[in-house]
Design a protein around this motif. Structure first.
Motif, PDB file in Angstrom:
ATOM      1  N   UNK A 155       0.843  -1.194   0.000  1.00 35.88           N
ATOM      2  CA  UNK A 155       0.000   0.000   0.000  1.00 35.88           C
ATOM      3  C   UNK A 155       0.881   1.248   0.000  1.00 35.88           C
ATOM      4  N   UNK A 156       1.679   1.458  -1.072  1.00 38.73           N
ATOM      5  CA  UNK A 156       2.586   2.611  -1.077  1.00 38.73           C
ATOM      6  C   UNK A 156       1.869   3.956  -1.050  1.00 38.73           C
ATOM      7  N   UNK A 157       0.611   4.004  -1.499  1.00 40.97           N
ATOM      8  CA  UNK A 157      -0.117   5.274  -1.455  1.00 40.97           C
ATOM      9  C   UNK A 157      -0.365   5.732  -0.024  1.00 40.97           C
ATOM     10  N   UNK A 158      -0.308   4.818   0.933  1.00 38.46           N
ATOM     11  CA  UNK A 158      -0.533   5.157   2.334  1.00 38.46           C
ATOM     12  C   UNK A 158       0.733   5.482   3.104  1.00 38.46           C
ATOM     13  N   UNK A 159       1.862   5.544   2.420  1.00 31.68           N
ATOM     14  CA  UNK A 159       3.133   5.828   3.084  1.00 31.68           C
ATOM     15  C   UNK A 159       3.450   7.321   3.075  1.00 31.68           C
ATOM     16  N   UNK A 160       4.174   7.803   4.092  1.00 23.84           N
ATOM     17  CA  UNK A 160       4.604   9.203   4.113  1.00 23.84           C
ATOM     18  C   UNK A 160       5.843   9.384   3.225  1.00 23.84           C
ATOM     19  N   UNK A 161       5.621   9.351   1.909  1.00 26.84           N
ATOM     20  CA  UNK A 161       6.708   9.440   0.937  1.00 26.84           C
ATOM     21  C   UNK A 161       6.390  10.510  -0.103  1.00 26.84           C
ATOM     22  N   UNK A 188       8.226  -0.846  -6.979  1.00 28.15           N
ATOM     23  CA  UNK A 188       7.072  -0.080  -7.448  1.00 28.15           C
ATOM     24  C   UNK A 188       7.344   1.424  -7.450  1.00 28.15           C
ATOM     25  N   UNK A 189       8.343   1.872  -6.687  1.00 29.13           N
ATOM     26  CA  UNK A 189       8.737   3.291  -6.683  1.00 29.13           C
ATOM     27  C   UNK A 189      10.216   3.398  -6.342  1.00 29.13           C
ATOM     28  N   UNK A 190      10.895   4.268  -7.058  1.00 28.61           N
ATOM     29  CA  UNK A 190      12.307   4.530  -6.806  1.00 28.61           C
ATOM     30  C   UNK A 190      12.477   5.869  -6.112  1.00 28.61           C
ATOM     31  N   UNK A 191      13.530   5.990  -5.350  1.00 31.76           N
ATOM     32  CA  UNK A 191      14.043   7.260  -4.827  1.00 31.76           C
ATOM     33  C   UNK A 191      12.966   8.125  -4.176  1.00 31.76           C
ATOM     34  N   UNK A 192      12.443   7.632  -3.067  1.00 32.36           N
ATOM     35  CA  UNK A 192      11.386   8.335  -2.338  1.00 32.36           C
ATOM     36  C   UNK A 192      11.930   8.920  -1.034  1.00 32.36           C
ATOM     37  N   UNK A 193      11.591  10.175  -0.769  1.00 30.44           N
ATOM     38  CA  UNK A 193      11.854  10.732   0.549  1.00 30.44           C
ATOM     39  C   UNK A 193      10.837  10.104   1.484  1.00 30.44           C
ATOM     40  N   UNK A 194      11.301   9.514   2.577  1.00 31.43           N
ATOM     41  CA  UNK A 194      10.450   8.789   3.511  1.00 31.43           C
ATOM     42  C   UNK A 194      10.578   9.445   4.869  1.00 31.43           C
ATOM     43  N   UNK A 195       9.445   9.892   5.394  1.00 33.75           N
ATOM     44  CA  UNK A 195       9.474  10.637   6.646  1.00 33.75           C
ATOM     45  C   UNK A 195       8.448  10.094   7.640  1.00 33.75           C
ATOM     46  N   UNK A 196       8.775   8.979   8.295  1.00 20.42           N
ATOM     47  CA  UNK A 196       7.859   8.452   9.306  1.00 20.42           C
ATOM     48  C   UNK A 196       7.964   9.255  10.593  1.00 20.42           C
ATOM     49  N   UNK A 197       6.951   9.174  11.404  1.00 22.44           N
ATOM     50  CA  UNK A 197       6.979   9.836  12.715  1.00 22.44           C
ATOM     51  C   UNK A 197       7.950   9.117  13.641  1.00 22.44           C
ATOM     52  N   UNK A 198       8.508   9.873  14.570  1.00 23.45           N
ATOM     53  CA  UNK A 198       9.341   9.285  15.616  1.00 23.45           C
ATOM     54  C   UNK A 198       8.433   8.492  16.537  1.00 23.45           C
TER      55      UNK A 198
END
Length: 142
Positions: free
Chosen positions: A31-37, A80-90
């Motif tokens: 579910x990449x659409x649900x990621x903070x990317x 499914x996606x390359x080179x994504x900035x990923x910013x999960x919460x602490x």
């Protein structure tokens, strides 16, 4: 999703990229659409040749336009996606192994592995090796 397979894949990428290895971060998610990317290189042409292993080795070269950020893979390990900035919460209470040299990708992979739509995450670095995370825990390291 076999943890050992992801660990082996990341170690292969680390070795295969050689001296120009830039480090790598991967997220396994259906579910990449649900990621903070957000894409770091939205206009870059996406490679379509070769296996997942070959693609990750190719883009892990410091000179490659897509070397930065996280790459997103489905649970069958197709990119499914390359080179994504990923910013999960602490995540309060999560503590990384103090004996390991950690960077931003390592911490993002650890925190990000707690997200409901992340099956597993992993990173590889020339400095600290390979780490795979599940549910906020480093489950395997090499």
């Amino acid at each position: 999703m076999p943890i050992d397979f992801l660990l082996e894949l990341l170690e292969d990428v680390r070795r295969g990229a050689g001296h120009s290895f830039s480090g790598i971060g991967v997220l396994v998610s259906d579910d990449p659409d649900g990621l903070p990317i957000v894409p770091l290189r939205p206009l870059a042409s996406t490679p379509t040749f070769g296996s997942t292993r070959e693609l990750l080795i190719a883009v892990s070269n410091k000179a490659h336009e897509l070397h930065d950020g996280f790459h997103i893979m489905s649970s069958d390990l197709c990119i499914v996606r390359f080179s994504q900035y990923f910013s999960p919460s602490i995540v309060p209470g999560l503590v990384a192994d103090p004996a390991r040299r950690r960077g931003g990708r390592y911490m993002a992979a650890m925190f990000g592995s707690t997200l409901r739509n992340v099956v597993v995450s992993g990173v590889a670095s020339a400095d600290y090796g390979v780490a795979v995370f599940e549910g906020g825990r480093e489950v395997r390291a090499a």
